[in-house]
Design a protein around this motif. Structure first.
Motif, PDB file in Angstrom:
ATOM      1  N   ALA A  20      -5.475   3.768 -16.036  1.00 47.57           N
ATOM      2  CA  ALA A  20      -4.110   3.915 -16.540  1.00 47.57           C
ATOM      3  C   ALA A  20      -3.318   4.901 -15.686  1.00 47.57           C
ATOM      4  O   ALA A  20      -2.147   4.665 -15.367  1.00 47.57           O
ATOM      5  CB  ALA A  20      -4.140   4.380 -17.997  1.00 47.57           C
ATOM      6  N   ALA A  21      -3.950   6.019 -15.310  1.00 47.08           N
ATOM      7  CA  ALA A  21      -3.263   7.001 -14.478  1.00 47.08           C
ATOM      8  C   ALA A  21      -2.851   6.390 -13.144  1.00 47.08           C
ATOM      9  O   ALA A  21      -1.727   6.611 -12.658  1.00 47.08           O
ATOM     10  CB  ALA A  21      -4.168   8.213 -14.258  1.00 47.08           C
ATOM     11  N   ALA A  22      -3.740   5.611 -12.541  1.00 46.15           N
ATOM     12  CA  ALA A  22      -3.422   4.978 -11.261  1.00 46.15           C
ATOM     13  C   ALA A  22      -2.249   4.015 -11.400  1.00 46.15           C
ATOM     14  O   ALA A  22      -1.378   3.935 -10.527  1.00 46.15           O
ATOM     15  CB  ALA A  22      -4.654   4.255 -10.717  1.00 46.15           C
ATOM     16  N   THR A  23      -2.208   3.275 -12.496  1.00 45.33           N
ATOM     17  CA  THR A  23      -1.102   2.343 -12.719  1.00 45.33           C
ATOM     18  C   THR A  23       0.227   3.081 -12.846  1.00 45.33           C
ATOM     19  O   THR A  23       1.246   2.679 -12.269  1.00 45.33           O
ATOM     20  CB  THR A  23      -1.367   1.498 -13.968  1.00 45.33           C
ATOM     21  OG1 THR A  23      -2.544   0.696 -13.761  1.00 45.33           O
ATOM     22  CG2 THR A  23      -0.186   0.583 -14.276  1.00 45.33           C
ATOM     23  N   HIS A  24       0.246   4.172 -13.598  1.00 44.06           N
ATOM     24  CA  HIS A  24       1.474   4.957 -13.718  1.00 44.06           C
ATOM     25  C   HIS A  24       1.920   5.496 -12.365  1.00 44.06           C
ATOM     26  O   HIS A  24       3.126   5.508 -12.054  1.00 44.06           O
ATOM     27  CB  HIS A  24       1.258   6.120 -14.685  1.00 44.06           C
ATOM     28  CG  HIS A  24       1.062   5.700 -16.113  1.00 44.06           C
ATOM     29  ND1 HIS A  24       1.881   4.800 -16.745  1.00 44.06           N
ATOM     30  CD2 HIS A  24       0.125   6.075 -17.032  1.00 44.06           C
ATOM     31  CE1 HIS A  24       1.467   4.624 -18.001  1.00 44.06           C
ATOM     32  NE2 HIS A  24       0.406   5.385 -18.193  1.00 44.06           N
TER      33      HIS A  24
ATOM     34  N   THR B  42      -7.821   4.360  -4.340  1.00 46.39           N
ATOM     35  CA  THR B  42      -8.458   3.902  -3.100  1.00 46.39           C
ATOM     36  C   THR B  42      -8.991   2.484  -3.259  1.00 46.39           C
ATOM     37  O   THR B  42      -8.835   1.641  -2.366  1.00 46.39           O
ATOM     38  CB  THR B  42      -9.591   4.861  -2.705  1.00 46.39           C
ATOM     39  OG1 THR B  42      -9.055   6.174  -2.497  1.00 46.39           O
ATOM     40  CG2 THR B  42     -10.285   4.397  -1.434  1.00 46.39           C
ATOM     41  N   ALA B  43      -9.607   2.197  -4.399  1.00 48.08           N
ATOM     42  CA  ALA B  43     -10.148   0.858  -4.648  1.00 48.08           C
ATOM     43  C   ALA B  43      -9.051  -0.192  -4.681  1.00 48.08           C
ATOM     44  O   ALA B  43      -9.302  -1.376  -4.387  1.00 48.08           O
ATOM     45  CB  ALA B  43     -10.928   0.848  -5.958  1.00 48.08           C
ATOM     46  N   ARG B  44      -7.838   0.208  -5.032  1.00 46.36           N
ATOM     47  CA  ARG B  44      -6.710  -0.723  -5.060  1.00 46.36           C
ATOM     48  C   ARG B  44      -6.033  -0.859  -3.703  1.00 46.36           C
ATOM     49  O   ARG B  44      -5.014  -1.548  -3.580  1.00 46.36           O
ATOM     50  CB  ARG B  44      -5.691  -0.271  -6.102  1.00 46.36           C
ATOM     51  CG  ARG B  44      -6.221  -0.275  -7.531  1.00 46.36           C
ATOM     52  CD  ARG B  44      -5.145   0.117  -8.533  1.00 46.36           C
ATOM     53  NE  ARG B  44      -5.677   0.243  -9.889  1.00 46.36           N
ATOM     54  CZ  ARG B  44      -4.938   0.427 -10.980  1.00 46.36           C
ATOM     55  NH1 ARG B  44      -3.605   0.493 -10.875  1.00 46.36           N
ATOM     56  NH2 ARG B  44      -5.506   0.539 -12.167  1.00 46.36           N
ATOM     57  N   GLY B  45      -6.561  -0.174  -2.694  1.00 51.87           N
ATOM     58  CA  GLY B  45      -6.043  -0.328  -1.340  1.00 51.87           C
ATOM     59  C   GLY B  45      -5.034   0.708  -0.908  1.00 51.87           C
ATOM     60  O   GLY B  45      -4.430   0.581   0.168  1.00 51.87           O
TER      61      GLY B  45
ATOM     62  N   MET C 193       0.835  -1.197   0.000  1.00 52.95           N
ATOM     63  CA  MET C 193       0.000   0.000   0.000  1.00 52.95           C
ATOM     64  C   MET C 193       0.866   1.241   0.000  1.00 52.95           C
ATOM     65  O   MET C 193       1.817   1.351   0.767  1.00 52.95           O
ATOM     66  CB  MET C 193      -0.917   0.011   1.232  1.00 52.95           C
ATOM     67  CG  MET C 193      -1.864   1.196   1.278  1.00 52.95           C
ATOM     68  SD  MET C 193      -3.007   1.147   2.686  1.00 52.95           S
ATOM     69  CE  MET C 193      -1.850   1.444   4.043  1.00 52.95           C
ATOM     70  N   SER C 194       0.547   2.178  -0.878  1.00 47.45           N
ATOM     71  CA  SER C 194       1.275   3.443  -0.964  1.00 47.45           C
ATOM     72  C   SER C 194       0.346   4.594  -0.631  1.00 47.45           C
ATOM     73  O   SER C 194      -0.884   4.446  -0.615  1.00 47.45           O
ATOM     74  CB  SER C 194       1.852   3.632  -2.370  1.00 47.45           C
ATOM     75  OG  SER C 194       2.764   2.595  -2.701  1.00 47.45           O
ATOM     76  N   GLY C 195       0.939   5.758  -0.376  1.00 47.44           N
ATOM     77  CA  GLY C 195       0.159   6.946  -0.081  1.00 47.44           C
ATOM     78  C   GLY C 195       0.324   7.985  -1.177  1.00 47.44           C
ATOM     79  O   GLY C 195       1.442   8.236  -1.653  1.00 47.44           O
ATOM     80  N   PHE C 196      -0.787   8.586  -1.598  1.00 47.20           N
ATOM     81  CA  PHE C 196      -0.777   9.574  -2.678  1.00 47.20           C
ATOM     82  C   PHE C 196      -1.475  10.843  -2.193  1.00 47.20           C
ATOM     83  O   PHE C 196      -2.615  10.796  -1.730  1.00 47.20           O
ATOM     84  CB  PHE C 196      -1.483   9.023  -3.916  1.00 47.20           C
ATOM     85  CG  PHE C 196      -0.824   7.802  -4.485  1.00 47.20           C
ATOM     86  CD1 PHE C 196       0.174   7.913  -5.453  1.00 47.20           C
ATOM     87  CD2 PHE C 196      -1.178   6.527  -4.051  1.00 47.20           C
ATOM     88  CE1 PHE C 196       0.791   6.789  -5.971  1.00 47.20           C
ATOM     89  CE2 PHE C 196      -0.569   5.395  -4.566  1.00 47.20           C
ATOM     90  CZ  PHE C 196       0.420   5.528  -5.533  1.00 47.20           C
ATOM     91  N   LEU C 197      -0.775  11.957  -2.306  1.00 49.81           N
ATOM     92  CA  LEU C 197      -1.307  13.251  -1.897  1.00 49.81           C
ATOM     93  C   LEU C 197      -1.545  14.105  -3.136  1.00 49.81           C
ATOM     94  O   LEU C 197      -0.609  14.413  -3.876  1.00 49.81           O
ATOM     95  CB  LEU C 197      -0.322  13.964  -0.959  1.00 49.81           C
ATOM     96  CG  LEU C 197      -0.728  15.370  -0.506  1.00 49.81           C
ATOM     97  CD1 LEU C 197      -1.971  15.323   0.376  1.00 49.81           C
ATOM     98  CD2 LEU C 197       0.432  16.045   0.240  1.00 49.81           C
ATOM     99  N   PHE C 198      -2.793  14.476  -3.377  1.00 48.87           N
ATOM    100  CA  PHE C 198      -3.159  15.314  -4.510  1.00 48.87           C
ATOM    101  C   PHE C 198      -3.175  16.779  -4.073  1.00 48.87           C
ATOM    102  O   PHE C 198      -3.887  17.135  -3.126  1.00 48.87           O
ATOM    103  CB  PHE C 198      -4.540  14.927  -5.049  1.00 48.87           C
ATOM    104  CG  PHE C 198      -4.568  13.606  -5.757  1.00 48.87           C
ATOM    105  CD1 PHE C 198      -4.514  13.545  -7.150  1.00 48.87           C
ATOM    106  CD2 PHE C 198      -4.649  12.413  -5.051  1.00 48.87           C
ATOM    107  CE1 PHE C 198      -4.541  12.326  -7.814  1.00 48.87           C
ATOM    108  CE2 PHE C 198      -4.677  11.194  -5.699  1.00 48.87           C
ATOM    109  CZ  PHE C 198      -4.622  11.145  -7.093  1.00 48.87           C
ATOM    110  N   VAL C 199      -2.412  17.600  -4.757  1.00 48.75           N
ATOM    111  CA  VAL C 199      -2.364  19.038  -4.478  1.00 48.75           C
ATOM    112  C   VAL C 199      -3.070  19.749  -5.621  1.00 48.75           C
ATOM    113  O   VAL C 199      -2.615  19.704  -6.769  1.00 48.75           O
ATOM    114  CB  VAL C 199      -0.918  19.532  -4.334  1.00 48.75           C
ATOM    115  CG1 VAL C 199      -0.884  21.034  -4.047  1.00 48.75           C
ATOM    116  CG2 VAL C 199      -0.202  18.765  -3.223  1.00 48.75           C
ATOM    117  N   VAL C 200      -4.185  20.417  -5.307  1.00 47.70           N
ATOM    118  CA  VAL C 200      -5.048  20.977  -6.357  1.00 47.70           C
ATOM    119  C   VAL C 200      -5.407  22.423  -6.050  1.00 47.70           C
ATOM    120  O   VAL C 200      -5.535  22.808  -4.886  1.00 47.70           O
ATOM    121  CB  VAL C 200      -6.342  20.140  -6.504  1.00 47.70           C
ATOM    122  CG1 VAL C 200      -6.031  18.752  -7.046  1.00 47.70           C
ATOM    123  CG2 VAL C 200      -7.083  20.049  -5.174  1.00 47.70           C
ATOM    124  N   PRO C 201      -5.595  23.232  -7.086  1.00 42.69           N
ATOM    125  CA  PRO C 201      -6.090  24.595  -6.889  1.00 42.69           C
ATOM    126  C   PRO C 201      -7.592  24.571  -6.636  1.00 42.69           C
ATOM    127  O   PRO C 201      -8.251  23.548  -6.899  1.00 42.69           O
ATOM    128  CB  PRO C 201      -5.759  25.286  -8.214  1.00 42.69           C
ATOM    129  CG  PRO C 201      -5.837  24.187  -9.222  1.00 42.69           C
ATOM    130  CD  PRO C 201      -5.371  22.936  -8.517  1.00 42.69           C
TER     131      PRO C 201
END
Length: 420
Positions: free
Chosen positions: A402-406, A26-29, A1-9
């Motif tokens: 595809a974006a999640a896989t990358h 999230t669906a991939r855990g 499991m990895s952590g992803f932080l989205f920084v958005v305007p």
């Protein structure tokens, strides 16, 4: 499991494409969180359960923070960078640093206009990817090679900004991650050479994943039975950031449809009630919207469930906003585009060059010309054929999956490969 932080305007069109990617991760855990100056907006689009770290910065409502409507060209670019993008980055930077410290992401995903994401990630040595929610940035960056004074001015702004919030010794352009650039479009719309020139310099790390489509919270009160299956339906929308300049254009669209009401009906999105302000709507309901029974040719709503509606419309008239254009073409719907500012002229050019629509002049087009353009995209088969060709390319590109896989590959240090 990895952590992803989205920084958005705090911009709907820049958050929406990432919502599907976040949901897929999230669906991939994986762990997912956001950093934004408008946590309420993120939760409205991504769901109430979204983990959002607050940042300082403007919360855009109505006309607040929107540049004067008369600004165009270089003046508009100067305003955008000096009065919005750079101040936003400076305001968000402390919140982004705090979010990284608390959440501990393996990868940070920075919107192309949320410069604090890339600059802070570079400073803290966190791998980061760019979320490119408008493909026009690639074309613009390439074009700077022919505008050395503009390029130097932007370089100076970014250099000084890096000195204040990033790593002064860093070299990465915060618009184009040196690791991974997720482009939510495809070359079939953008053009095969976009991003490969000396401007963006990101061709080898751009991944064309196509639009990221995700289920959005929608109101249940849209009058679906109003739609007449015996007539073509046209959706007219200027997005969420152009409500202050749309009165004349929307009125011309309404008139164009009424002149061909025997064969066309329209749903017009009017969030600021600019048509009502013109004195043309004295029959509004308590929600400030046209009562369904009062007009069977033109339905005026403050908001619409756009994705479900696009499944039922035959053409879209819009401002050439990247989100709206891609969502229409995802459904194979041809367009009439009337760009106003920012990236919209570039995106409009992409639509025309691809053969999927007609461009009209936002500030000058009249009802007869709009009507002729609507008739053309409805009845000349080439426009729909081009829209359907792009739809096929979009759906084959993988989208959020595809974006999640990358992003997963970046998290584990593997080179990101093109999706099959």
């Amino acid at each position: 499991m990895s952590g992803f932080l989205f920084v958005v305007p705090p911009l709907v069109g820049h958050i929406n494409p990432t919502v599907g990617v976040a949901a897929e991760l999230t669906a991939r855990g994986h762990r997912v969180a956001w950093a934004s100056a408008d946590p309420g907006l993120v939760r409205r689009l991504a769901g109430d359960e979204a983990v959002v770290f607050p940042c300082a910065g403007p919360v855009l409502t109505g006309e607040d923070g929107v540049r004067p409507a008369e600004l165009r060209g270089p003046e508009a670019l100067k305003f955008l960078w000096e009065r919005f993008l750079v101040p936003l980055a400076e305001a968000m930077a402390p919140g982004v640093r705090a979010a990284i410290g608390e959440f501990g992401p393996d990868v940070l995903v920075a919107d192309q206009q949320a410069f604090a994401g890339g600059l802070v990630a570079e400073r803290l040595r966190v791998p980061w990817a760019t979320s490119s929610t408008t493909s026009a940035e690639f074309t613009f960056a390439d074009a700077l090679a022919g505008m050395p004074k503009v390029a130097d001015w932007l370089d100076t702004l970014l250099h000084d900004l890096r000195g204040r919030i990033g790593d002064p010794s860093g070299t990465a352009d915060p618009r184009f991650s040196p690791h991974l650039v997720l482009a939510f479009s495809t070359p079939e719309l953008v053009g095969s050479g976009a991003g490969s020139g000396s401007g963006a310099g990101a061709g080898d790390r751009i991944r064309w994943v196509g639009p990221s489509m995700a289920t959005r919270p929608t109101s249940a009160d849209f009058p679906w039975t109003w739609l007449d299956p015996a007539r073509a339906t046209v959706l007219v929308t200027l997005g969420t950031a152009n409500t202050d300049v749309g009165a004349r254009f929307l009125a011309e669209c309404r008139d164009a449809v009424r002149r061909r009401a025997d064969r066309v009906q329209a749903v017009i999105v009017d969030p600021a009630n600019v048509l009502g302000a013109n004195g043309d709507r004295d029959d509004l309901n308590d929600m400030g919207e046209m009562d369904d029974k009062d007009d069977k040719d033109v339905l005026i709503r403050s908001s619409v469930p756009q994705l479900p509606l696009l499944e039922r419309v035959d053409a879209v008239v819009c401002h050439a906003g990247h989100n709206t254009v891609c969502e229409a073409l995802w459904h194979g719907v041809p367009l009439v585009v009337a760009p106003i500012r920012d990236d919209q002229p570039v995106v409009a050019g992409q639509v025309v060059d691809a053969g999927a629509g007609i461009r009209v002049r936002f500030g000058r087009v009249t009802a007869p010309k709009l009507g002729a353009a609507i008739d053309a995209v409805l009845h000349e088969p080439g426009y729909r054929a081009a829209a359907e060709r792009i739809r096929t390319a979009f759906r084959a590109s993988g989208g959020a999956r595809a974006a999640a896989t990358h992003l997963e590959e970046l998290a584990i240090g593997a080179p990101s490969k093109e999706a099959p």
